[in-house]
Motif scaffolding. Sequence first.
Motif, PDB file in Angstrom:
ATOM      1  N   LEU A  67       0.837  -1.186   0.000  1.00 52.92           N
ATOM      2  CA  LEU A  67       0.000   0.000   0.000  1.00 52.92           C
ATOM      3  C   LEU A  67       0.880   1.247   0.000  1.00 52.92           C
ATOM      4  CD1 LEU A  67      -2.712  -1.018   2.622  1.00 52.92           C
ATOM      5  CD2 LEU A  67      -2.719  -1.352   0.135  1.00 52.92           C
TER       6      LEU A  67
ATOM      7  N   ASP B 230       1.264   3.502   2.041  1.00 48.27           N
ATOM      8  CA  ASP B 230       1.925   3.782   3.321  1.00 48.27           C
ATOM      9  C   ASP B 230       2.963   2.733   3.682  1.00 48.27           C
ATOM     10  OD1 ASP B 230      -0.827   2.650   5.491  1.00 48.27           O
ATOM     11  OD2 ASP B 230       0.561   1.576   4.205  1.00 48.27           O
TER      12      ASP B 230
ATOM     13  N   THR C 287       2.468  -0.602   3.917  1.00 49.93           N
ATOM     14  CA  THR C 287       1.924  -1.858   4.450  1.00 49.93           C
ATOM     15  C   THR C 287       1.945  -2.935   3.376  1.00 49.93           C
ATOM     16  OG1 THR C 287       0.378  -0.557   5.782  1.00 49.93           O
ATOM     17  CG2 THR C 287      -0.036  -2.929   5.612  1.00 49.93           C
ATOM     18  N   ILE C 288       2.438  -4.098   3.746  1.00 49.79           N
ATOM     19  CA  ILE C 288       2.434  -5.242   2.821  1.00 49.79           C
ATOM     20  C   ILE C 288       1.167  -6.051   3.096  1.00 49.79           C
ATOM     21  CG2 ILE C 288       3.616  -7.357   2.102  1.00 49.79           C
ATOM     22  CD1 ILE C 288       6.230  -6.074   3.191  1.00 49.79           C
ATOM     23  N   VAL C 289       0.375  -6.293   2.070  1.00 48.77           N
ATOM     24  CA  VAL C 289      -0.838  -7.097   2.202  1.00 48.77           C
ATOM     25  C   VAL C 289      -0.717  -8.278   1.242  1.00 48.77           C
ATOM     26  CG1 VAL C 289      -3.350  -7.041   2.332  1.00 48.77           C
ATOM     27  CG2 VAL C 289      -2.059  -4.908   2.508  1.00 48.77           C
ATOM     28  N   ARG C 290      -0.977  -9.464   1.776  1.00 48.04           N
ATOM     29  CA  ARG C 290      -0.685 -10.666   0.982  1.00 48.04           C
ATOM     30  C   ARG C 290      -1.822 -11.662   1.050  1.00 48.04           C
ATOM     31  NH1 ARG C 290       3.739 -12.083   3.782  1.00 48.04           N
ATOM     32  NH2 ARG C 290       5.069 -10.816   2.428  1.00 48.04           N
TER      33      ARG C 290
ATOM     34  N   PHE D  82      -6.914  -3.689  -6.764  1.00 47.97           N
ATOM     35  CA  PHE D  82      -5.638  -3.356  -7.389  1.00 47.97           C
ATOM     36  C   PHE D  82      -5.563  -3.775  -8.852  1.00 47.97           C
ATOM     37  CE2 PHE D  82      -3.898  -1.799  -3.555  1.00 47.97           C
ATOM     38  CZ  PHE D  82      -4.555  -2.504  -2.565  1.00 47.97           C
TER      39      PHE D  82
ATOM     40  N   THR E 268      -2.309   3.126  -9.162  1.00 45.03           N
ATOM     41  CA  THR E 268      -2.686   4.323  -8.409  1.00 45.03           C
ATOM     42  C   THR E 268      -3.110   4.023  -6.969  1.00 45.03           C
ATOM     43  OG1 THR E 268      -4.983   4.202  -9.142  1.00 45.03           O
ATOM     44  CG2 THR E 268      -3.479   5.534 -10.484  1.00 45.03           C
ATOM     45  N   LEU E 269      -3.225   2.734  -6.609  1.00 41.55           N
ATOM     46  CA  LEU E 269      -3.653   2.386  -5.249  1.00 41.55           C
ATOM     47  C   LEU E 269      -2.582   1.625  -4.474  1.00 41.55           C
ATOM     48  CD1 LEU E 269      -7.353   1.254  -5.947  1.00 41.55           C
ATOM     49  CD2 LEU E 269      -6.532   3.486  -5.136  1.00 41.55           C
TER      50      LEU E 269
ATOM     51  N   ILE F 267     -12.365   5.686  -3.089  1.00 41.83           N
ATOM     52  CA  ILE F 267     -11.446   4.578  -2.871  1.00 41.83           C
ATOM     53  C   ILE F 267      -9.999   5.065  -2.946  1.00 41.83           C
ATOM     54  CG2 ILE F 267     -10.666   2.363  -3.785  1.00 41.83           C
ATOM     55  CD1 ILE F 267     -13.464   2.356  -2.439  1.00 41.83           C
ATOM     56  N   LYS F 268      -9.729   5.910  -3.928  1.00 41.81           N
ATOM     57  CA  LYS F 268      -8.374   6.459  -4.074  1.00 41.81           C
ATOM     58  C   LYS F 268      -7.964   7.190  -2.793  1.00 41.81           C
ATOM     59  CE  LYS F 268      -4.653   8.385  -6.113  1.00 41.81           C
ATOM     60  NZ  LYS F 268      -3.386   7.672  -6.367  1.00 41.81           N
TER      61      LYS F 268
ATOM     62  N   ALA G 139      -9.152   6.833   0.191  1.00 42.77           N
ATOM     63  CA  ALA G 139      -9.059   5.933   1.340  1.00 42.77           C
ATOM     64  C   ALA G 139      -7.721   5.207   1.362  1.00 42.77           C
ATOM     65  CB  ALA G 139     -10.204   4.921   1.298  1.00 42.77           C
ATOM     66  N   LEU G 140      -7.237   4.783   0.207  1.00 42.62           N
ATOM     67  CA  LEU G 140      -6.017   3.983   0.173  1.00 42.62           C
ATOM     68  C   LEU G 140      -4.758   4.813  -0.036  1.00 42.62           C
ATOM     69  CD1 LEU G 140      -7.089   0.717  -1.684  1.00 42.62           C
ATOM     70  CD2 LEU G 140      -7.183   1.319   0.717  1.00 42.62           C
TER      71      LEU G 140
ATOM     72  N   PRO H 187      -4.196   8.535   0.741  1.00 42.27           N
ATOM     73  CA  PRO H 187      -4.629   9.875   1.166  1.00 42.27           C
ATOM     74  C   PRO H 187      -3.672  10.988   0.741  1.00 42.27           C
ATOM     75  CG  PRO H 187      -4.027   8.516   3.068  1.00 42.27           C
ATOM     76  CD  PRO H 187      -4.037   7.621   1.886  1.00 42.27           C
TER      77      PRO H 187
END
Lengths: 455, 455
Positions: B169, B171, B173-176, B194, B200-201, B438-439, B441-442, B444
């Motif tokens: 993300l 910021d 953050t790794i999301v898996r 994504f 862009t996200l 959405i943009k 939120a993810l 800012p």
Amino acid sequence: MNACIAELQRALGPDIVKTGDDIPVRNSFDQTKMAPISPAALVLPRNVEQVSEALKICNAHKQAVVTQGGMTGLAAGAHPREGEVALSLERMVGIEEVDVAAGTLTALSGTTLQTIQEAADHAGFLCAIDLGARGSCTIGGNVSTNAGGNQVLRFGMTRRNILGLEVVLPDGTIVRSLNKMMKNNAGYDWTQYFIGAEGTLGVVTRVVVMLQPKPADIQTAVVAVTNTEAAIRLLRRAQSALPGGLLVFEAMWQEFYTIATGIMGLNAPVSPDNELAILMEAPGTRADFETFLAAAYEEGLVLDAAIAQSRAERDRMWALRESVYEHHKYLPKQVGFDISIPIARMEEAVQALRAELPSVMPGTQHVIFGHLADSNIHVNVMPPEMPDGMKHKIESVVYGITARLGGSVSAEHGVGQTKRPWLNLSRTDAELALMNRIKTALDPNGIMNPGRVLV
Amino acid sequence: MNACIAELQRALGPDIVKTGDDIPVRNSFDQTKMAPISPAALVLPRNVEQVSEALKICNAHKQAVVTQGGMTGLAAGAHPREGEVALSLERMVGIEEVDVAAGTLTALSGTTLQTIQEAADHAGFLCAIDLGARGSCTIGGNVSTNAGGNQVLRFGMTRRNILGLEVVLPDGTIVRSLNKMMKNNAGYDWTQYFIGAEGTLGVVTRVVVMLQPKPADIQTAVVAVTNTEAAIRLLRRAQSALPGGLLVFEAMWQEFYTIATGIMGLNAPVSPDNELAILMEAPGTRADFETFLAAAYEEGLVLDAAIAQSRAERDRMWALRESVYEHHKYLPKQVGFDISIPIARMEEAVQALRAELPSVMPGTQHVIFGHLADSNIHVNVMPPEMPDGMKHKIESVVYGITARLGGSVSAEHGVGQTKRPWLNLSRTDAELALMNRIKTALDPNGIMNPGRVLV
């Protein structure tokens, strides 16, 4: 009287807003077998503008809303909680367009799946989405739960068969993209947020379904194999060797098949002495299918097979698989599960379930069956009695095995209310945090289906 | 020196962070043919932790980041803007796993599509995603643009062939969710946000591709038809009558086909006197395909047909369709378009383009070709000269027709920088507002690929 409900009544009138004894009992429970709860009010919009008006009012009052369709859900998603206003799409019914050139069908979200399937068939197409509840479940519910069913192997989940949506956001904003084109990369595909969100991000009011070509001919067979691994080998072989691939590959392990052909008295095309019977369907000619099965038999990949020679025989084969819907007439009360297990570990899962389930109580029966090719099995567990705590005991066993093998606690039925406590077995904290960011962005007051999925 | 870049250098070192003359020229432009712009810095992470560190730093400094992969884009998505830090996935290359039981392939996002196709083929599967840039484009880019290509008719866009992702993300953050199961309804399918978001996200770092069974045999033919409507009828007939359906259905209208077989000297399997030549591919036997085409010919649905009798012939047929990649050697500078038109209005679109394009300048040539079955055509316009304002004049004609017929300004290439001004022709204000929510939120701080897609 709740101020929100009073305002709903003023804005929409008694034809649309029902309270007290005017609320039909059907809106108090879904198929999760929990005690019925009558909603504080029932809103029955006739069009999207009324949906918008209702949500606007509820949002201003921070009033919890539960969305309802066919009431066929199995995770208590549409099952009301105390004090909720139910918003049912049951009046928004109708097929608005079948575009033969585009291969699409546009319908109001309260339309049943079966109605859509029949309209598609009439127009010379196949609706890719099929599940047992087809006569009652609605396309809006199918979209909101990203329903699976019998044809996922060939066509994917509901998500893969939707081209456009009209939704109403929690603040009442109507957003519409009734797109009928297969390729449209103009910006974010926002419809994806609502598919599978179980009503927690907004209300689906219209759906554009992508239709499939109708196969000229479909062959059906019941096939016996040695075990789960053999079944997977047969699956891969069929997908490559048959020019049309496979349409259906449903597994019935021995416990399930024995009940169907034993106490339920259904016809047994192959012997119940086998570990695993598979219901297979493939587009194409019977000659090609027979040739394929004969070769598989010669190699020992298949132990026995029966190919349907008529429509009646095909229906009898399907009755075996759909026998589960009659189990309540023959068996003790069931605790049901809808789990995904990585295919490479499916054999292990079956053995672990058989080993561990009897420990919850002596005499406990179980059946295992389902969409094997999609890594999804259904497990129904029947202890002789259901004392307090038994359900949780059984859940611990099944979800424990699921988590251990890297599976998912909800393959197709959704999370609803019932699986919320188990969601962290299949999702990391980072994933849940991301989901919550989207939820907060679209539903800052948290009015849509609270207590389901996330919070 | 920019404080952010200084911090990047301190945190990641000179092996990872390049500035000035150490930035290769390849990272200054994609295939959109705009003037190259060197990024303020180039970050070349070797692993996801470095991607995370880089984004964390850039986000803290509100530093704009442009993500880069194969640099094959056609909408200037990866083409840097002044002052941006480019984050290229070009070092994150490799196939991590092919799971034969599950039918999946897991790869780092900088891996080229062709590498993935070859690995799939080697393991006995077919990779559903195929496009002309396969040797250079990366799977991360394919995911981020929801790439289309040649096999969408059969397998859908990239979105329909992805089971899991790892992303970072804005910021850091790794999301898996490197999910390999076809059915997993445990909460929101966050990977969908994504796919097609054009970077862009967040940054895509790993991808789980769902593989398809490899057809035992594939037939290829070039077929001449009367016009677009006849082509659509042929398409629907083939999808129903052939047990395996169709794999490929690429249209080459007369202008395109005449150039390929005329000045480019390629072999003409059917006469260029026809209005429309179709490149068709279908799984199955040649006998079945010949039978089908013979019947279509008898009915007058097909005017002429040539079926490839060898691999070499098949390659020559594909060379006709892919001749567009050599156009720059034979034709004036082109302004290219990638539009979707509702299939029912495609004939109208072709006629409108032919009628209106010559008006931009006398002597203007054009070609029309592409993924007809998916409602997607490519239109390349070649005025004799390209004075200031000519590009905009041509865009007005093509996008005007597109909007009038209810089409999309971007079928598959994405919005990037170049189509942002036209996005409102295909999206309502309510849709754009939802995308922006959405943009926000993810991302800012708006650091990810600014100026592309939305803002």
